[in-house]
Design a protein around this motif. Structure first.
Motif, PDB file in Angstrom:
ATOM      1  N   LYS A  72       6.849   2.647  -4.436  1.00 53.17           N
ATOM      2  CA  LYS A  72       6.786   3.774  -3.495  1.00 53.17           C
ATOM      3  C   LYS A  72       8.184   4.234  -3.114  1.00 53.17           C
ATOM      4  O   LYS A  72       8.457   5.435  -3.076  1.00 53.17           O
ATOM      5  CB  LYS A  72       6.026   3.372  -2.235  1.00 53.17           C
ATOM      6  CG  LYS A  72       4.544   3.172  -2.410  1.00 53.17           C
ATOM      7  CD  LYS A  72       3.779   4.448  -2.516  1.00 53.17           C
ATOM      8  CE  LYS A  72       3.596   5.031  -1.148  1.00 53.17           C
ATOM      9  NZ  LYS A  72       2.442   5.916  -1.061  1.00 53.17           N
ATOM     10  N   GLU A  73       9.079   3.286  -2.833  1.00 49.77           N
ATOM     11  CA  GLU A  73      10.460   3.629  -2.482  1.00 49.77           C
ATOM     12  C   GLU A  73      11.141   4.411  -3.598  1.00 49.77           C
ATOM     13  O   GLU A  73      11.975   5.280  -3.336  1.00 49.77           O
ATOM     14  CB  GLU A  73      11.269   2.364  -2.182  1.00 49.77           C
ATOM     15  CG  GLU A  73      10.923   1.695  -0.880  1.00 49.77           C
ATOM     16  CD  GLU A  73      11.616   0.353  -0.702  1.00 49.77           C
ATOM     17  OE1 GLU A  73      12.657   0.092  -1.354  1.00 49.77           O
ATOM     18  OE2 GLU A  73      11.116  -0.456   0.108  1.00 49.77           O
ATOM     19  N   LYS A  74      10.789   4.109  -4.835  1.00 52.39           N
ATOM     20  CA  LYS A  74      11.392   4.778  -5.984  1.00 52.39           C
ATOM     21  C   LYS A  74      10.728   6.122  -6.309  1.00 52.39           C
ATOM     22  O   LYS A  74      11.134   6.805  -7.234  1.00 52.39           O
ATOM     23  CB  LYS A  74      11.324   3.858  -7.214  1.00 52.39           C
ATOM     24  CG  LYS A  74      12.206   2.616  -7.073  1.00 52.39           C
ATOM     25  CD  LYS A  74      12.170   1.777  -8.326  1.00 52.39           C
ATOM     26  CE  LYS A  74      13.060   2.395  -9.373  1.00 52.39           C
ATOM     27  NZ  LYS A  74      13.272   1.574 -10.557  1.00 52.39           N
ATOM     28  N   GLY A  75       9.694   6.481  -5.563  1.00 56.02           N
ATOM     29  CA  GLY A  75       9.027   7.758  -5.789  1.00 56.02           C
ATOM     30  C   GLY A  75       7.894   7.711  -6.790  1.00 56.02           C
ATOM     31  O   GLY A  75       7.434   8.749  -7.268  1.00 56.02           O
ATOM     32  N   ASP A 111      -1.485   4.946  -2.664  1.00 55.68           N
ATOM     33  CA  ASP A 111      -1.864   6.352  -2.522  1.00 55.68           C
ATOM     34  C   ASP A 111      -3.377   6.497  -2.644  1.00 55.68           C
ATOM     35  O   ASP A 111      -3.978   7.336  -1.977  1.00 55.68           O
ATOM     36  CB  ASP A 111      -1.176   7.188  -3.608  1.00 55.68           C
ATOM     37  CG  ASP A 111       0.330   7.127  -3.484  1.00 55.68           C
ATOM     38  OD1 ASP A 111       0.856   7.503  -2.418  1.00 55.68           O
ATOM     39  OD2 ASP A 111       0.987   6.689  -4.443  1.00 55.68           O
ATOM     40  N   LYS A 127      10.727   7.555 -10.722  1.00 60.94           N
ATOM     41  CA  LYS A 127      10.044   8.556  -9.903  1.00 60.94           C
ATOM     42  C   LYS A 127       9.053   9.288 -10.798  1.00 60.94           C
ATOM     43  O   LYS A 127       9.374   9.676 -11.918  1.00 60.94           O
ATOM     44  CB  LYS A 127      11.054   9.541  -9.334  1.00 60.94           C
ATOM     45  CG  LYS A 127      10.446  10.591  -8.446  1.00 60.94           C
ATOM     46  CD  LYS A 127      11.508  11.500  -7.862  1.00 60.94           C
ATOM     47  CE  LYS A 127      10.852  12.508  -6.932  1.00 60.94           C
ATOM     48  NZ  LYS A 127      11.848  13.343  -6.266  1.00 60.94           N
ATOM     49  N   GLU A 141      11.873  -2.677 -10.532  1.00 61.64           N
ATOM     50  CA  GLU A 141      13.258  -2.255 -10.341  1.00 61.64           C
ATOM     51  C   GLU A 141      13.857  -1.727 -11.642  1.00 61.64           C
ATOM     52  O   GLU A 141      14.544  -0.705 -11.664  1.00 61.64           O
ATOM     53  CB  GLU A 141      14.089  -3.439  -9.825  1.00 61.64           C
ATOM     54  CG  GLU A 141      15.543  -3.120  -9.588  1.00 61.64           C
ATOM     55  CD  GLU A 141      16.339  -4.341  -9.148  1.00 61.64           C
ATOM     56  OE1 GLU A 141      17.578  -4.274  -9.214  1.00 61.64           O
ATOM     57  OE2 GLU A 141      15.737  -5.371  -8.765  1.00 61.64           O
ATOM     58  N   LYS A 195       5.520  -1.785  -2.862  1.00 60.41           N
ATOM     59  CA  LYS A 195       6.479  -1.223  -1.890  1.00 60.41           C
ATOM     60  C   LYS A 195       7.686  -0.628  -2.606  1.00 60.41           C
ATOM     61  O   LYS A 195       8.120   0.481  -2.287  1.00 60.41           O
ATOM     62  CB  LYS A 195       6.938  -2.302  -0.912  1.00 60.41           C
ATOM     63  CG  LYS A 195       5.915  -2.664   0.131  1.00 60.41           C
ATOM     64  CD  LYS A 195       6.458  -3.739   1.062  1.00 60.41           C
ATOM     65  CE  LYS A 195       5.457  -4.128   2.123  1.00 60.41           C
ATOM     66  NZ  LYS A 195       5.959  -5.224   2.973  1.00 60.41           N
ATOM     67  N   LEU A 196       8.240  -1.342  -3.566  1.00 62.14           N
ATOM     68  CA  LEU A 196       9.413  -0.838  -4.281  1.00 62.14           C
ATOM     69  C   LEU A 196       9.059   0.392  -5.112  1.00 62.14           C
ATOM     70  O   LEU A 196       9.825   1.359  -5.156  1.00 62.14           O
ATOM     71  CB  LEU A 196      10.038  -1.918  -5.164  1.00 62.14           C
ATOM     72  CG  LEU A 196      11.297  -1.467  -5.925  1.00 62.14           C
ATOM     73  CD1 LEU A 196      12.384  -0.974  -4.957  1.00 62.14           C
ATOM     74  CD2 LEU A 196      11.821  -2.600  -6.802  1.00 62.14           C
ATOM     75  N   ILE A 234      -0.580   0.444   1.450  1.00 65.05           N
ATOM     76  CA  ILE A 234       0.590   0.940   0.714  1.00 65.05           C
ATOM     77  C   ILE A 234       0.187   1.989  -0.316  1.00 65.05           C
ATOM     78  O   ILE A 234       0.917   2.945  -0.565  1.00 65.05           O
ATOM     79  CB  ILE A 234       1.307  -0.228  -0.003  1.00 65.05           C
ATOM     80  CG1 ILE A 234       1.843  -1.235   1.008  1.00 65.05           C
ATOM     81  CG2 ILE A 234       2.427   0.276  -0.906  1.00 65.05           C
ATOM     82  CD1 ILE A 234       2.239  -2.572   0.387  1.00 65.05           C
TER      83      ILE A 234
END
Length: 192
Positions: free
Chosen positions: A137-140, A159, A113, A108, A134-135, A157
């Motif tokens: 990925k959410e952040k790019g 890449d 990104k 966090e 997961k976080l 999850i």
């Protein structure tokens, strides 16, 4: 005791043979692909953050040391950070929140990104590693995974995932071989 030593050496050899067969089946694109993703990220001024528990935490530190410092060649320092090393951060997050948040809280704060989170879990199901992935990925950010269990939650999850099926000890030995190869490939692209 001699039989136990021989058995463990034989298991290591068999695991390496299995890896060679798997790599011949699909080429070496997974290991080379991970190196290429890291090279591209670093060239774009991205950073690589690495996390894992236990032996995987030690591997995270090892990888960061090889890439930030020096593996085999002189070159510029690369921005690679193990999220497993700051004991004050690790213990305060674990105490104030929970151990499951020990990596996600750092993701966090630090991951942007275009960065990479290199997530290591021999089981592929470590909750704190999965939460961080997961976080990220959410952040790019991209997610590279090292596991020891095929089709794990972490692999789903990621890449790109390098999976070395075997006992925890054999998996960690193969992980070390793979990340040393990756470190060498990355380093060659940044050598003077």
């Amino acid at each position: 005791m001699d039989k136990s030593v021989k058995k463990q050496i034989t298991e290591t050899i068999e695991t390496h043979k299995k890896l060679i067969a798997e790599l011949e089946e699909r080429g070496v694109e997974t290991i080379a692909g991970i190196a290429e993703v890291i090279i591209k990220t670093l060239r774009r001024d991205g950073r690589v953050y690495i996390c894992g528990n236990g032996g995987s935490a030690a591997d995270a530190q090892h990888i960061a040391a090889e890439l930030l410092g020096k593996f085999e060649r002189h070159r510029r320092a690369l921005p690679v950070v193990a999220l497993t090393t700051n004991t004050s951060v690790l213990t305060s997050i674990s105490n104030d929140y929970s151990f499951e948040n020990v990596f996600v809280r750092q993701v966090e704060a630090l991951v942007r990104k275009g960065d990479i989170l290199w997530a290591i879990s021999t089981s592929g199901s470590s909750e704190n590693v999965i939460a961080a992935a997961k976080l990220a990925k959410e952040k790019g950010a991209g997610v590279v995974a090292f596991t020891g269990t095929a089709d794990s939650r972490l692999e789903q999850i990621a890449d790109v995932c390098f999976c070395a099926n075997g006992s925890t000890a054999r998996t960690q030995e193969i992980h070390q071989l793979a990340y040393h190869i990756i470190c060498g490939l990355v380093e060659r692209n940044f050598s003077d």
